[in-house]
Motif scaffolding. Structure first.
Motif, short mmCIF file in Angstrom:
data_model
loop_
_atom_site.label_atom_id
_atom_site.label_comp_id
_atom_site.label_asym_id
_atom_site.label_seq_id
_atom_site.Cartn_x
_atom_site.Cartn_y
_atom_site.Cartn_z
N GLU A 195 17.48 11.26 -26.62
CA GLU A 195 17.76 10.18 -27.72
C GLU A 195 16.88 10.76 -29.30
O GLU A 195 17.60 10.59 -30.36
CB GLU A 195 17.53 8.59 -27.67
CG GLU A 195 17.71 7.71 -28.78
CD GLU A 195 19.21 7.66 -29.24
OE1 GLU A 195 19.61 7.22 -30.22
OE2 GLU A 195 20.17 8.12 -28.33
N LEU A 196 15.89 11.24 -28.97
CA LEU A 196 14.83 11.26 -30.19
C LEU A 196 14.50 12.90 -30.53
O LEU A 196 14.32 13.46 -29.44
CB LEU A 196 13.45 10.33 -29.85
CG LEU A 196 13.95 8.90 -29.64
CD1 LEU A 196 12.56 8.25 -29.57
CD2 LEU A 196 14.62 8.32 -30.82
N SER A 197 14.47 13.18 -31.91
CA SER A 197 14.06 14.58 -32.03
C SER A 197 12.37 14.40 -32.15
O SER A 197 11.88 15.50 -32.21
CB SER A 197 14.68 15.05 -33.28
OG SER A 197 14.24 14.20 -34.31
N PHE A 198 11.89 13.29 -32.15
CA PHE A 198 10.36 13.19 -32.31
C PHE A 198 9.71 12.61 -30.78
O PHE A 198 8.62 12.01 -30.98
CB PHE A 198 10.02 12.42 -33.53
CG PHE A 198 10.68 10.95 -33.73
CD1 PHE A 198 10.16 9.92 -33.01
CD2 PHE A 198 12.01 10.84 -33.87
CE1 PHE A 198 10.93 8.81 -33.09
CE2 PHE A 198 12.69 9.82 -34.15
CZ PHE A 198 11.93 8.48 -33.56
N ALA A 199 10.42 13.02 -29.65
CA ALA A 199 9.99 12.43 -28.48
C ALA A 199 8.68 12.82 -28.22
O ALA A 199 7.90 11.99 -27.50
CB ALA A 199 10.80 12.99 -27.37
N ASN A 241 18.31 19.40 -23.65
CA ASN A 241 18.38 17.92 -24.15
C ASN A 241 18.21 17.95 -25.46
O ASN A 241 17.92 18.77 -26.60
CB ASN A 241 17.47 17.14 -23.61
CG ASN A 241 15.97 17.71 -23.94
OD1 ASN A 241 15.38 17.83 -25.00
ND2 ASN A 241 14.99 17.87 -22.84
N PHE A 242 18.72 16.65 -26.34
CA PHE A 242 18.49 16.36 -27.71
C PHE A 242 17.33 17.02 -28.18
O PHE A 242 17.01 17.66 -29.49
CB PHE A 242 18.96 15.18 -28.05
CG PHE A 242 19.15 14.77 -29.74
CD1 PHE A 242 19.79 15.42 -30.49
CD2 PHE A 242 18.02 14.12 -30.09
CE1 PHE A 242 20.15 15.22 -31.83
CE2 PHE A 242 17.89 13.80 -31.39
CZ PHE A 242 18.94 14.25 -32.31
N ASN A 243 16.31 16.51 -27.77
CA ASN A 243 14.96 16.74 -28.23
C ASN A 243 14.55 18.29 -28.58
O ASN A 243 13.99 18.80 -29.44
CB ASN A 243 13.79 16.19 -27.54
CG ASN A 243 12.36 16.38 -28.12
OD1 ASN A 243 12.00 15.82 -28.99
ND2 ASN A 243 11.64 17.01 -27.52
N THR A 249 17.58 10.85 -34.74
CA THR A 249 18.06 10.30 -33.38
C THR A 249 19.31 10.79 -33.20
O THR A 249 20.18 11.24 -33.95
CB THR A 249 17.84 8.74 -33.43
OG1 THR A 249 18.85 8.23 -33.95
CG2 THR A 249 16.48 8.27 -33.80
N LEU A 250 19.47 10.96 -31.92
CA LEU A 250 21.06 11.24 -31.38
C LEU A 250 21.88 10.33 -31.90
O LEU A 250 22.98 10.78 -32.15
CB LEU A 250 20.91 11.25 -29.90
CG LEU A 250 22.29 11.48 -29.21
CD1 LEU A 250 22.54 13.02 -29.49
CD2 LEU A 250 22.39 11.26 -27.66
N LEU A 310 11.92 6.10 -16.85
CA LEU A 310 13.33 6.08 -17.41
C LEU A 310 13.06 6.51 -18.85
O LEU A 310 13.82 6.85 -19.47
CB LEU A 310 13.83 4.61 -17.19
CG LEU A 310 14.41 4.49 -15.59
CD1 LEU A 310 14.86 3.10 -15.39
CD2 LEU A 310 15.62 5.55 -15.52
N TYR A 311 11.88 5.77 -19.56
CA TYR A 311 11.77 5.81 -20.89
C TYR A 311 11.34 7.24 -21.19
O TYR A 311 11.92 7.82 -22.13
CB TYR A 311 10.71 4.61 -21.28
CG TYR A 311 10.10 5.27 -22.72
CD1 TYR A 311 10.50 4.64 -23.99
CD2 TYR A 311 8.93 6.20 -22.90
CE1 TYR A 311 10.12 4.81 -25.08
CE2 TYR A 311 8.46 6.21 -24.15
CZ TYR A 311 9.16 5.67 -25.28
OH TYR A 311 8.31 6.05 -26.38
N ARG A 312 10.67 8.04 -20.46
CA ARG A 312 10.36 9.38 -20.84
C ARG A 312 11.46 10.20 -20.68
O ARG A 312 11.89 11.13 -21.43
CB ARG A 312 9.43 9.73 -19.58
CG ARG A 312 7.90 9.37 -19.83
CD ARG A 312 7.01 10.01 -20.86
NE ARG A 312 7.05 11.56 -20.65
CZ ARG A 312 5.96 11.81 -20.09
NH1 ARG A 312 5.16 11.14 -19.57
NH2 ARG A 312 6.06 12.99 -19.96
N ALA A 313 12.54 9.97 -19.72
CA ALA A 313 13.72 10.68 -19.59
C ALA A 313 14.76 10.44 -20.59
O ALA A 313 15.71 11.29 -21.17
CB ALA A 313 14.49 10.50 -18.20
#
Length: 411
Positions: free
Chosen positions: A180-184, A351-353, A325-326, A172-175
């Motif tokens: 949410e983050l641009s630095f995922a 996705n956002f990233n 971040t988003l 879930l964290y990976r998804a």
């Protein structure tokens, strides 16, 4: 104190002391840097070194009782197998490592009730037999309660449940972070994946041993020693690598797995069901801007919102913020992260990233082709565009161009 130093006991003794040292180092780092995850990992290491004690001390002569009867009683009355606690500790470690906003709540205490209840029972047994009656009564004096079949079965069933919960949390964290983050890429935490793999190896090696016993294979005390040696290697790997990957997250963000329900892309078919409240807000916005098309199952995004998002990226170049971040972008645009995530997913098919990194790659490409930048290094341009690591930049550049950045650089 009596200890027979043979090669079996001495080899496990080495792992015992190394695990003790790493546990101390993790507790110290947790205290100095206020890092809860290090406390949980340190606690797991303490349970790991206790877990090998029955074979380390057993081969040192403590179980026989001929040279040291008190050593034998110590082995019987002190609980060393804490599988009922291992599972919850692993789960709390994963949560505290991945979630910068993690706090141990009162409700979380319930995870530890079975393990603590077993410890309390062992204390009652020891006090009754050794201090009150001064003879074997609740304990038979022949078998170590830690290896009772019922306790072993319940303990490993509990461990399996918490390993599955930990794996689910990690997935879930990976998804979540790519939404949410641009630095995922820098927070994928391959260590967490490797940690869970190590824990599952331990679990399945135990199950394999039990299957062999059920199949009628004669596995004696000496044969089982190799299983504990394997466990010693596993927890030693966890100690070294876990200490090395104890990284502080400077950018704080809040994990909220229900925020997006993993929005799906346009034309992507079926996907997870979205929150009714979020859907209602989204549909109100759509209805106010664009009428629905009869027979169409796709959602239409109001053009002004597509323009706002594009302007924030292209004109204001918000992607240059390496910790964007988003939520940051949503606050800037005056909306909520859940809605903005849907807009980006459905309007731009990313996705956002990926959406942010694509803008960063486009800027780097343009700057590489500019003769005025010939004196600058590729990585300096990448950092200016918002990338925060070479590995992330190379992966993103290859993903969106299919080529090497050096091919675009003007000499």
């Amino acid at each position: 104190m009596y200890f027979d130093f043979n090669w079996r006991s001495s080899l496990l003794l080495i792992f015992f002391f190394h695990g003790l040292v790493y546990a101390f180092l993790l507790f110290r780092k947790a205290y100095q840097q206020d890092r809860p995850s290090d406390n949980w990992l340190g606690l797991l290491l303490l349970m790991g070194i206790l877990y090998i004690c029955p074979w380390m001390l057993g081969y040192a002569g403590w179980y026989w009782g001929t040279e040291c009867l008190e050593c034998r009683n110590f082995m019987f009355y002190v609980p060393m197998n804490h599988t009922l606690l291992m599972g919850p500790v692993i789960f709390m470690y994963i949560r505290s490592l991945l979630n910068p906003s993690f706090t141990f709540r009162k409700l979380d205490r319930w995870h530890f009730v079975p393990g603590i209840a077993y410890i309390i029972w062992t204390i009652i047994v020891a006090v009754t037999d050794r201090l009150i009656l001064k003879r074997y009564y609740l304990m038979d004096g022949q078998n170590d309660p830690d290896f009772d079949t019922w306790y072993q079965a319940i303990g490993f069933f509990s461990l399996l449940i918490y390993l599955v919960l930990s794996l689910r949390y990690y997935l879930l964290y990976r998804a979540f972070i790519v939404q949410e983050l641009s630095f995922a890429d820098t927070l994928q935490f391959k260590w967490v994946r490797n940690f869970l793999i190590a824990c599952f190896i331990y679990f399945f090696s135990t199950i394999f041993l039990d299957i062999l016993r059920l199949a009628g294979v004669n596995i004696g005390y000496q044969d089982t020693w190799w299983y504990y040696l394997l466990f010693a290697f596993i927890f030693y790997y966890i100690a070294i690598t876990g200490y090395a990957h104890s990284i502080e997250q400077k950018k704080k963000f809040e994990l909220d797995f229900l925020r997006y329900q993993m929005p799906f892309l346009i034309g992507g078919g079926s996907g997870p069901q979205e929150s009714p409240i979020e859907d209602a807000a989204f549909e109100v916005m759509l209805d106010a801007a664009t009428p629905a098309v009869e027979g169409s199952s796709e959602s239409f995004i109001p053009p002004e919102w597509i323009k706002k998002v594009t302007q924030a990226m292209v004109s204001e170049k918000m992607y240059r913020n390496p910790e964007l971040t988003l939520t940051d972008l949503a606050n800037h645009l005056g909306t909520n992260p859940s809605l903005l995530s849907k807009i980006i997913n459905r309007s731009f098919g990313k996705n956002f990233n990926d959406y942010v990194n694509q803008h960063r790659v486009l800027e780097v490409k343009e700057n590489l082709a500019n003769p005025n930048n010939a004196h600058l290094t590729i990585m300096s341009l990448a950092y200016d565009a918002g990338f925060n690591s070479k590995a992330t930049f190379n992966r993103a550049f290859k993903k969106f161009t299919g080529d090497n950045p050096k091919r675009y650089q003007i000499k």
